[in-house]
Write an enzyme that holds these catalytic residues in place. Sequence first.
Site, PDB file in Angstrom:
ATOM      1  N   LYS A 132      65.347 -26.336 -12.792  1.00 45.20           N
ATOM      2  CA  LYS A 132      66.042 -25.056 -13.031  1.00 45.20           C
ATOM      3  C   LYS A 132      67.485 -25.103 -12.533  1.00 45.20           C
ATOM      4  O   LYS A 132      68.409 -24.755 -13.258  1.00 45.20           O
ATOM      5  CB  LYS A 132      65.282 -23.939 -12.298  1.00 45.20           C
ATOM      6  CG  LYS A 132      66.076 -22.660 -12.161  1.00 45.20           C
ATOM      7  CD  LYS A 132      65.291 -21.559 -11.468  1.00 45.20           C
ATOM      8  CE  LYS A 132      65.349 -21.537  -9.961  1.00 45.20           C
ATOM      9  NZ  LYS A 132      66.550 -20.918  -9.369  1.00 45.20           N
ATOM     10  N   ASN A 133      67.671 -25.525 -11.272  1.00 40.28           N
ATOM     11  CA  ASN A 133      68.999 -25.403 -10.669  1.00 40.28           C
ATOM     12  C   ASN A 133      69.984 -26.466 -11.153  1.00 40.28           C
ATOM     13  O   ASN A 133      71.170 -26.398 -10.826  1.00 40.28           O
ATOM     14  CB  ASN A 133      68.893 -25.410  -9.137  1.00 40.28           C
ATOM     15  CG  ASN A 133      68.283 -24.110  -8.629  1.00 40.28           C
ATOM     16  OD1 ASN A 133      68.145 -23.148  -9.390  1.00 40.28           O
ATOM     17  ND2 ASN A 133      67.910 -24.086  -7.358  1.00 40.28           N
TER      18      ASN A 133
ATOM     19  N   CYS B 159      70.881 -10.099  -2.081  1.00 39.49           N
ATOM     20  CA  CYS B 159      69.584 -10.310  -2.718  1.00 39.49           C
ATOM     21  C   CYS B 159      68.514 -10.387  -1.636  1.00 39.49           C
ATOM     22  O   CYS B 159      68.814 -10.321  -0.443  1.00 39.49           O
ATOM     23  CB  CYS B 159      69.592 -11.510  -3.651  1.00 39.49           C
ATOM     24  SG  CYS B 159      69.109 -13.056  -2.941  1.00 39.49           S
TER      25      CYS B 159
ATOM     26  N   ARG C  36      74.429 -13.416   0.645  1.00 39.08           N
ATOM     27  CA  ARG C  36      74.897 -14.364  -0.364  1.00 39.08           C
ATOM     28  C   ARG C  36      76.257 -13.976  -0.979  1.00 39.08           C
ATOM     29  O   ARG C  36      76.375 -13.710  -2.172  1.00 39.08           O
ATOM     30  CB  ARG C  36      73.831 -14.562  -1.441  1.00 39.08           C
ATOM     31  CG  ARG C  36      72.501 -14.980  -0.841  1.00 39.08           C
ATOM     32  CD  ARG C  36      71.463 -15.267  -1.871  1.00 39.08           C
ATOM     33  NE  ARG C  36      71.717 -16.499  -2.590  1.00 39.08           N
ATOM     34  CZ  ARG C  36      70.945 -16.939  -3.578  1.00 39.08           C
ATOM     35  NH1 ARG C  36      69.896 -16.252  -3.958  1.00 39.08           N
ATOM     36  NH2 ARG C  36      71.215 -18.057  -4.190  1.00 39.08           N
TER      37      ARG C  36
ATOM     38  N   ASP D 252      64.639 -24.199   0.022  1.00 41.97           N
ATOM     39  CA  ASP D 252      63.764 -23.805  -1.091  1.00 41.97           C
ATOM     40  C   ASP D 252      62.325 -24.300  -0.919  1.00 41.97           C
ATOM     41  O   ASP D 252      61.464 -23.988  -1.753  1.00 41.97           O
ATOM     42  CB  ASP D 252      64.333 -24.312  -2.430  1.00 41.97           C
ATOM     43  CG  ASP D 252      65.611 -23.587  -2.818  1.00 41.97           C
ATOM     44  OD1 ASP D 252      65.885 -22.524  -2.243  1.00 41.97           O
ATOM     45  OD2 ASP D 252      66.336 -24.085  -3.699  1.00 41.97           O
TER      46      ASP D 252
ATOM     47  N   ARG E 160      60.411 -16.998 -12.690  1.00 35.38           N
ATOM     48  CA  ARG E 160      61.845 -17.305 -12.750  1.00 35.38           C
ATOM     49  C   ARG E 160      62.076 -18.799 -12.572  1.00 35.38           C
ATOM     50  O   ARG E 160      63.045 -19.343 -13.089  1.00 35.38           O
ATOM     51  CB  ARG E 160      62.589 -16.566 -11.630  1.00 35.38           C
ATOM     52  CG  ARG E 160      62.633 -15.085 -11.822  1.00 35.38           C
ATOM     53  CD  ARG E 160      63.478 -14.456 -10.764  1.00 35.38           C
ATOM     54  NE  ARG E 160      64.842 -15.006 -10.815  1.00 35.38           N
ATOM     55  CZ  ARG E 160      65.826 -14.596 -10.047  1.00 35.38           C
ATOM     56  NH1 ARG E 160      65.643 -13.641  -9.185  1.00 35.38           N
ATOM     57  NH2 ARG E 160      67.024 -15.139 -10.155  1.00 35.38           N
TER      58      ARG E 160
HETATM   59  N1  EPU Z   1      77.895 -18.801   1.124  1.00 30.95           N
HETATM   60  C1  EPU Z   1      78.965 -18.054   1.561  1.00 30.95           C
HETATM   61  N2  EPU Z   1      79.974 -17.816   0.689  1.00 30.95           N
HETATM   62  C2  EPU Z   1      79.963 -18.275  -0.606  1.00 30.95           C
HETATM   63  C3  EPU Z   1      78.866 -19.038  -1.038  1.00 30.95           C
HETATM   64  C4  EPU Z   1      77.842 -19.281  -0.144  1.00 30.95           C
HETATM   65  O1  EPU Z   1      79.013 -17.619   2.704  1.00 30.95           O
HETATM   66  O2  EPU Z   1      80.928 -18.006  -1.345  1.00 30.95           O
HETATM   67  C5  EPU Z   1      76.786 -19.085   2.057  1.00 30.95           C
HETATM   68  C6  EPU Z   1      75.459 -18.446   1.602  1.00 30.95           C
HETATM   69  O3  EPU Z   1      75.365 -17.092   1.973  1.00 30.95           O
HETATM   70  C7  EPU Z   1      74.452 -19.337   2.262  1.00 30.95           C
HETATM   71  C8  EPU Z   1      75.116 -20.718   2.207  1.00 30.95           C
HETATM   72  O4  EPU Z   1      76.512 -20.471   2.016  1.00 30.95           O
HETATM   73  O5  EPU Z   1      74.283 -18.951   3.593  1.00 30.95           O
HETATM   74  C9  EPU Z   1      74.623 -21.641   1.113  1.00 30.95           C
HETATM   75  O6  EPU Z   1      74.561 -20.929  -0.118  1.00 30.95           O
HETATM   76  P1  EPU Z   1      74.817 -21.626  -1.516  1.00 30.95           P
HETATM   77  O7  EPU Z   1      76.093 -21.087  -2.088  1.00 30.95           O
HETATM   78  O8  EPU Z   1      74.693 -23.095  -1.386  1.00 30.95           O
HETATM   79  O9  EPU Z   1      73.610 -21.063  -2.382  1.00 30.95           O
HETATM   80  P2  EPU Z   1      73.642 -20.793  -3.920  1.00 30.95           P
HETATM   81  O10 EPU Z   1      74.555 -21.742  -4.584  1.00 30.95           O
HETATM   82  O11 EPU Z   1      73.830 -19.339  -4.168  1.00 30.95           O
HETATM   83  C10 EPU Z   1      71.748 -22.483  -4.575  1.00 30.95           C
HETATM   84  C11 EPU Z   1      70.427 -22.421  -5.283  1.00 30.95           C
HETATM   85  C12 EPU Z   1      69.413 -21.721  -4.385  1.00 30.95           C
HETATM   86  C13 EPU Z   1      69.289 -22.526  -3.086  1.00 30.95           C
HETATM   87  C14 EPU Z   1      70.669 -22.639  -2.425  1.00 30.95           C
HETATM   88  C15 EPU Z   1      70.658 -23.506  -1.175  1.00 30.95           C
HETATM   89  C16 EPU Z   1      71.048 -22.338  -7.618  1.00 30.95           C
HETATM   90  C17 EPU Z   1      71.135 -21.570  -8.880  1.00 30.95           C
HETATM   91  N3  EPU Z   1      70.595 -21.688  -6.537  1.00 30.95           N
HETATM   92  O12 EPU Z   1      72.140 -21.132  -4.322  1.00 30.95           O
HETATM   93  O13 EPU Z   1      68.168 -21.740  -5.072  1.00 30.95           O
HETATM   94  O14 EPU Z   1      68.418 -21.879  -2.209  1.00 30.95           O
HETATM   95  O15 EPU Z   1      71.613 -23.221  -3.357  1.00 30.95           O
HETATM   96  O16 EPU Z   1      70.181 -24.761  -1.461  1.00 30.95           O
HETATM   97  O17 EPU Z   1      71.357 -23.531  -7.593  1.00 30.95           O
HETATM   98  C18 EPU Z   1      66.003 -21.023  -5.603  1.00 30.95           C
HETATM   99  O18 EPU Z   1      65.982 -21.850  -6.534  1.00 30.95           O
HETATM  100  O19 EPU Z   1      64.965 -20.404  -5.222  1.00 30.95           O
HETATM  101  C19 EPU Z   1      67.260 -20.732  -4.919  1.00 30.95           C
HETATM  102  C20 EPU Z   1      67.460 -19.636  -4.200  1.00 30.95           C
END
Ligand code: EPU
Length: 419
Positions: A22-23, A116, A121, A304, A396
């Site tokens: 998915k990701n 969320c 996030r 995850d 999802r």
């Molecule tokens: N963060 C910030 N600012 C930002 C972006 C992130 O503070 O602008 C913080 C977040 O709040 C968090 C950390 O950085 O504490 C890491 O977040 P990240 O941005 O890496 O998460 P994401 O890109 O929103 C993806 C996956 C998630 C997975 C996380 C961590 C996708 C579509 N989603 O989310 O997947 O948990 O990386 O590995 O790739 C899932 O599949 O169940 C899922 C939640």
Amino acid sequence: MDKIIIHGPSYLKGEVSISGAKNAALPILVSSLLSSGTYEISNVPHLKDIETILSLLSHLGATVKRNKEEVKISSDAISCFEAPYEQVKTMRASILVLGPLLARFKKAKVSLPGGCAIGERPINLHLAALEKLGADIQLENGYVIAKTAGLKGARIYFDTPTVTGTENMMMAATLAQGVTVLENSAREPEITDLANALNQMGAFISGAGTDTITIEGVRELKATSYRVMQDRIETGTFLIAVAATGGEVEIKNCNSIHLEALIEKLTAAGVKISCQKDSILVKSDRIIQNLHVQTQPYPGFPTDLQAQLMVLLSQAQGASVITENIFENRFNHVAELRRMGANITIDGRTAVIEGFTPLSGAPVMATDLRASASLVIAGLIARGKTEISRVYHLDRGYEQLDQKLKTLGANIERVRGVS
Ligand code: EPU
């Protein structure tokens, strides 16, 4: 709304095949916005989140055709540059359209995702990085409004590694003028998969999979064919499920290299795991040693898989400790697991899980995607009937999890359309 009903305990035996990730599929599908022509993306799993991103791409004007695991997308006639609230609130990963729209069309309007279930996030790192590339960003009425005269390469340091932030910037920088260097980038395998897809489209990206990614901008990209990688989190979920129920399962079409942190922990807990090129054999006699685990960005232990591992550790010989370092509210499954008999205490970001606790079936509610998977595993090991509601969270991100578990011998049924 569907429900899943499990009669436990189960013992899992047989073979299971892993679906596309998915990701990885989400950003790769979005990368079709970067050029005209028809993309052919294969190994795309049938998931609600994939439907959401395809519907967003259609909304923007792309032509999308799906045939089983293959999706053909043409972004020749993009006529809309706005990702509306309705779509972004359904799936935060919709923010991934921001970088490509800005890079190719020089404008984009994307609803702010908001918080969320698992944490706040924020997307501040995405926005600050785009500004460094020369985007003008305004926040108005809950939307990010971005425009540019043309993106220019820059050095960007992420305060914390962000997966979709790194992906958004990698896509934006492919069409920027000059060289972009992303430092403290996320290193997840899904980022490498996206970089490979972009390079096949004619981008020049090096260093994906390390914390420094260099992107030399090009004038244009061309549509390509690409096969999405296998889902490492689905693979890990099956590894943990077999460890917890006991059994012997060959997990096919997967890559054990992407799961080293989990495999090391499961092996330390006493689970027998043998890895082949694209399959993993897992055997468990349910004698599980207790563990201390901290979630970390890749290659550390994935957040995850934290909820799923917690269920396994409720069966360990002694108390275990899990610290969740990525998201501030990712213990939603704990209250439901307690209702099944688990003895777990939470102090801030740390959970202490008492081992050897018999679980008993109960009606429980899924709260987010990975929490749902943990409840399924709990249902498999619990005595009696577990009824999981709100399984749309599960749908999802897991392709036919209930069907796959049934093939392995679980007594699991989906009841469709109950309220
Ligand atoms: N963060 C910030 N600012 C930002 C972006 C992130 O503070 O602008 C913080 C977040 O709040 C968090 C950390 O950085 O504490 C890491 O977040 P990240 O941005 O890496 O998460 P994401 O890109 O929103 C993806 C996956 C998630 C997975 C996380 C961590 C996708 C579509 N989603 O989310 O997947 O948990 O990386 O590995 O790739 C899932 O599949 O169940 C899922 C939640």
